[in-house]
Enzyme design. Sequence first.
Site, PDB file in Angstrom:
ATOM      1  N   LYS A   1      78.945  39.032 -48.557  1.00  0.00           N
ATOM      2  CA  LYS A   1      79.437  40.208 -49.279  1.00  0.00           C
ATOM      3  C   LYS A   1      80.550  39.887 -50.269  1.00  0.00           C
ATOM      4  O   LYS A   1      80.529  40.341 -51.413  1.00  0.00           O
ATOM      5  CB  LYS A   1      79.916  41.268 -48.293  1.00  0.00           C
ATOM      6  CG  LYS A   1      80.440  42.531 -48.968  1.00  0.00           C
ATOM      7  CD  LYS A   1      80.712  43.647 -47.996  1.00  0.00           C
ATOM      8  CE  LYS A   1      81.882  43.361 -47.104  1.00  0.00           C
ATOM      9  NZ  LYS A   1      82.308  44.559 -46.346  1.00  0.00           N
TER      10      LYS A   1
ATOM     11  N   GLU B   1      90.794  57.352 -36.333  1.00  0.00           N
ATOM     12  CA  GLU B   1      89.519  57.116 -36.995  1.00  0.00           C
ATOM     13  C   GLU B   1      88.737  58.421 -37.119  1.00  0.00           C
ATOM     14  O   GLU B   1      88.937  59.354 -36.347  1.00  0.00           O
ATOM     15  CB  GLU B   1      88.707  56.078 -36.221  1.00  0.00           C
ATOM     16  CG  GLU B   1      89.365  54.707 -36.137  1.00  0.00           C
ATOM     17  CD  GLU B   1      89.644  54.103 -37.505  1.00  0.00           C
ATOM     18  OE1 GLU B   1      88.811  54.283 -38.428  1.00  0.00           O
ATOM     19  OE2 GLU B   1      90.694  53.457 -37.666  1.00  0.00           O
TER      20      GLU B   1
ATOM     21  N   ASN C   1      73.435  20.299 -95.802  1.00  0.00           N
ATOM     22  CA  ASN C   1      72.640  21.516 -95.975  1.00  0.00           C
ATOM     23  C   ASN C   1      71.270  21.328 -95.336  1.00  0.00           C
ATOM     24  O   ASN C   1      70.555  20.368 -95.636  1.00  0.00           O
ATOM     25  CB  ASN C   1      72.457  21.842 -97.458  1.00  0.00           C
ATOM     26  CG  ASN C   1      71.770  23.186 -97.650  1.00  0.00           C
ATOM     27  OD1 ASN C   1      72.405  24.226 -97.686  1.00  0.00           O
ATOM     28  ND2 ASN C   1      70.448  23.165 -97.758  1.00  0.00           N
TER      29      ASN C   1
ATOM     30  N   TYR D   1      62.905  15.226 -78.373  1.00  0.00           N
ATOM     31  CA  TYR D   1      62.366  15.088 -77.006  1.00  0.00           C
ATOM     32  C   TYR D   1      60.927  14.618 -77.068  1.00  0.00           C
ATOM     33  O   TYR D   1      60.097  15.206 -77.771  1.00  0.00           O
ATOM     34  CB  TYR D   1      62.469  16.443 -76.302  1.00  0.00           C
ATOM     35  CG  TYR D   1      62.041  16.455 -74.863  1.00  0.00           C
ATOM     36  CD1 TYR D   1      62.555  15.551 -73.945  1.00  0.00           C
ATOM     37  CD2 TYR D   1      61.130  17.407 -74.396  1.00  0.00           C
ATOM     38  CE1 TYR D   1      62.167  15.575 -72.613  1.00  0.00           C
ATOM     39  CE2 TYR D   1      60.747  17.453 -73.067  1.00  0.00           C
ATOM     40  CZ  TYR D   1      61.263  16.529 -72.174  1.00  0.00           C
ATOM     41  OH  TYR D   1      60.888  16.566 -70.863  1.00  0.00           O
TER      42      TYR D   1
ATOM     43  N   SER E   1      63.666  21.894 -97.011  1.00  0.00           N
ATOM     44  CA  SER E   1      62.978  22.871 -96.163  1.00  0.00           C
ATOM     45  C   SER E   1      61.758  22.260 -95.486  1.00  0.00           C
ATOM     46  O   SER E   1      61.048  21.434 -96.073  1.00  0.00           O
ATOM     47  CB  SER E   1      62.527  24.067 -97.004  1.00  0.00           C
ATOM     48  OG  SER E   1      63.646  24.764 -97.504  1.00  0.00           O
TER      49      SER E   1
ATOM     50  N   ALA F   1      87.337  37.581 -44.824  1.00  0.00           N
ATOM     51  CA  ALA F   1      86.136  37.353 -45.639  1.00  0.00           C
ATOM     52  C   ALA F   1      84.995  36.809 -44.806  1.00  0.00           C
ATOM     53  O   ALA F   1      84.186  36.016 -45.285  1.00  0.00           O
ATOM     54  CB  ALA F   1      86.466  36.390 -46.777  1.00  0.00           C
TER      55      ALA F   1
ATOM     56  N   ARG G   1      75.021  46.234 -45.414  1.00  0.00           N
ATOM     57  CA  ARG G   1      74.613  47.312 -46.329  1.00  0.00           C
ATOM     58  C   ARG G   1      74.400  46.836 -47.759  1.00  0.00           C
ATOM     59  O   ARG G   1      73.814  47.552 -48.573  1.00  0.00           O
ATOM     60  CB  ARG G   1      75.643  48.443 -46.297  1.00  0.00           C
ATOM     61  CG  ARG G   1      75.525  49.324 -45.056  1.00  0.00           C
ATOM     62  CD  ARG G   1      76.512  50.467 -45.097  1.00  0.00           C
ATOM     63  NE  ARG G   1      77.848  50.025 -44.721  1.00  0.00           N
ATOM     64  CZ  ARG G   1      78.950  50.767 -44.859  1.00  0.00           C
ATOM     65  NH1 ARG G   1      78.881  51.968 -45.396  1.00  0.00           N
ATOM     66  NH2 ARG G   1      80.116  50.313 -44.476  1.00  0.00           N
TER      67      ARG G   1
END
Length: 457
Positions: free
Chosen positions: A22, A153, A375, A385, A403, A9, A15
């Site tokens: 990578k 190869e 509710n 905040y 509401s 690794a 690329r």
Amino acid sequence: MNQYAIILAAGKGTRMKSDLPKVLHQVTGKPMVNHVVSATRAINPEKTIVIVGHGATEVLGVLPEYIGYVKQEEQLGTGHAVKIAESLLKDLKGTTLVIAGDTPLIRPESLVDLFEYHQSENATATILTAIAEDPTGYGRIIREEGHVAKIVEQKDANDFEKSVQEINTGTYVFDNQALFDALSNITTDNAQGEYYLTDVIEILKRNDEKIGAFVLDDFEESIGVNDRIALSQAEKIMRHRINRQHMVNGVTLIDPETTYIDSDVEIGYDTIIEPNVVITGKTVIGRDVRITSGSRIEDATLAHHTEIRNSTVEYSVLKEGANVGPYAHLRPSTVLHEDVHVGNFVEVKASSLGVGTKAGHLTYIGNATVGDGVNFGAGTITVNYDGKNKFNTEIEDYAFIGSNSTLIAPLSIGKNAITTAGSVITTDVLQDDVAFGRARQTNKSGRAKNLPSYHED
């Protein structure tokens, strides 16, 4: 016999055109190298050594604590990368797996089969191979009378050798001591001026050691990710595997092609997931859950019989029977207890909502501890905040929030208390109280006729 694993690794991955090493590019929500680490656990290695190099600190930051490592200061080839692990492994007896950290599709079962084949053949080295429909660019496995003669190869292959479809995947199993003995004899006498691990195979062959080759059933497992195109291919293949397994386990995916589920996600049976859903991180989903189209769930826990409708849920917990949406947003550290309903355009952050509590419409609940059966009317805001500090709101059981209430924290609202619609609440409300926090309405008789907007019938 003891078994070991070496994971390569160290490469930059030019690329990939990225500042990120990578092997840290993710496939289904997990760095590629971690997929490989997970696969190697199937062989129960006594030691797992990761060879790091480019971005070593970042790579080590994602690895489990039990992983050992060696840093390759200069990237001088795969043979050199393995050789620098000799201080940790050279004198040990056993069998060593060498595998690249950019092969996230390798299955644990395939590594187990590879080791079993290696041992049954009493080989000194075994190459993991695959049959490629188009082998261009890969090293070819050349056999004589069924046995491995050499690896050639692409650039060195003649016309016959180029026609061979069995390719070297770059994964090997070696007798550990034979591996490091051979590594001491490899050179850089090649076009790249690097130490090739494949040279070990040639050295062992010259010493009349037995070289085996185990062929993968599925070529896709061998794919190494070297660019963004291969990364997308690996992602697609892995997602197909993940989705298929969930369906085998009893999960209904209405359209698997548009359902994105990360590797570490757990889902119970009888759950139904509609198209265009994204589930990431370490999300755990229970049984008989419904998730509708357009939802995104990240690192969340959803108990049995919950429902997410076209909403976003992040780092939150839903207890049994809770339901969310449509168009709701649960932000981190939110807990919805049993049978809570969070509805249209409701946002909840760092709050706990008690059993049966409901916030149906257009509400913001932040830094709040809410009891059972509360509710929330439409348009309620907990003002948590002040521009510098966050403050908490506590709402006890069965309170009714009218509401368009604005609750200015820090604030406590008692059990069974009521805030009337349109109120701005700035001081604590005691149990059973009704709180009014709005200006008195005054009507001016006939004054509308004096306004520019007035239209007489």
